[in-house]
Scaffold this motif. Structure first.
Motif, PDB file in Angstrom:
ATOM      1  N   TYR A   1      -8.405  -2.929   0.901  1.00  0.00           N
ATOM      2  CA  TYR A   1      -7.268  -3.507   0.609  1.00  0.00           C
ATOM      3  C   TYR A   1      -6.904  -5.131   1.138  1.00  0.00           C
ATOM      4  O   TYR A   1      -6.942  -5.161   2.297  1.00  0.00           O
ATOM      5  CB  TYR A   1      -6.010  -2.900   0.640  1.00  0.00           C
TER       6      TYR A   1
ATOM      7  N   LEU B   1       0.465  -0.914   0.064  1.00  0.00           N
ATOM      8  CA  LEU B   1      -0.038   0.117  -0.051  1.00  0.00           C
ATOM      9  C   LEU B   1       1.062   0.966  -0.224  1.00  0.00           C
ATOM     10  O   LEU B   1       0.471   2.257  -0.884  1.00  0.00           O
ATOM     11  CB  LEU B   1      -0.969  -0.319   1.524  1.00  0.00           C
TER      12      LEU B   1
ATOM     13  N   ILE C   1       0.844   3.629   6.454  1.00  0.00           N
ATOM     14  CA  ILE C   1      -0.132   3.184   6.561  1.00  0.00           C
ATOM     15  C   ILE C   1      -0.273   2.806   8.355  1.00  0.00           C
ATOM     16  O   ILE C   1       0.287   1.837   9.019  1.00  0.00           O
ATOM     17  CB  ILE C   1       0.556   1.608   6.130  1.00  0.00           C
TER      18      ILE C   1
ATOM     19  N   VAL D   1      -4.662   5.365   5.276  1.00  0.00           N
ATOM     20  CA  VAL D   1      -3.154   6.013   4.091  1.00  0.00           C
ATOM     21  C   VAL D   1      -3.028   7.228   4.689  1.00  0.00           C
ATOM     22  O   VAL D   1      -4.234   7.868   4.429  1.00  0.00           O
ATOM     23  CB  VAL D   1      -3.199   5.309   2.670  1.00  0.00           C
TER      24      VAL D   1
END
Length: 126
Positions: free
Chosen positions: A74, A48, A100, A81
């Motif tokens: 995800y 990510l 993250i 994020v």
């Protein structure tokens, strides 16, 4: 004629030994599952963070100084994020930090991974 078999003490000792072995095996299994989950979370968070950093690098415009946060879904989990773009001493460079965080079962997310990098303004010559 005398009957042969195990005495009550022998059976209890055998049960104790098997109980200790089962306890140790379950502890090892629990540690394995915990390690697997940590490695999985770190891997997904790394992907990510790398994806977000590449999105910023591929933007047409030089990123402005900012801080934003977005929630994404995800790999079947919710993540936050957080992207921080800050100035540097060099006006044609920006420092980008991507954090993250993973949502746990209870409330607030916990930070899992952080990625930092620098982006140069491609329009400016050095």
């Amino acid at each position: 004629m005398r009957q042969r078999g195990f005495t009550l003490i022998e059976v209890l000792v055998a049960l104790l030994v098997f109980g200790l072995i089962a306890t140790a095996a379950s502890e090892v299994g629990s540690q394995y599952i915990g390690s697997y989950e940590r490695v999985r979370d770190l891997t997904l968070a790394s992907w990510l963070a790398g994806n977000r950093m590449n999105e910023i690098r591929l933007q047409e415009e030089f990123p402005s100084v900012s801080e934003n946060s977005e929630e994404v879904e995800y790999a079947g989990r919710r993540w936050r994020v957080v992207t921080v773009v800050s100035d540097t001493d060099e006006p044609t460079m920006r420092r980008v930090e991507v954090n993250i965080e993973a949502y746990r079962d209870r409330g607030d997310p916990a930070q899992i991974q952080s990625l930092s990098g620098f982006i140069r303004d491609s329009e400016q010559t050095l």
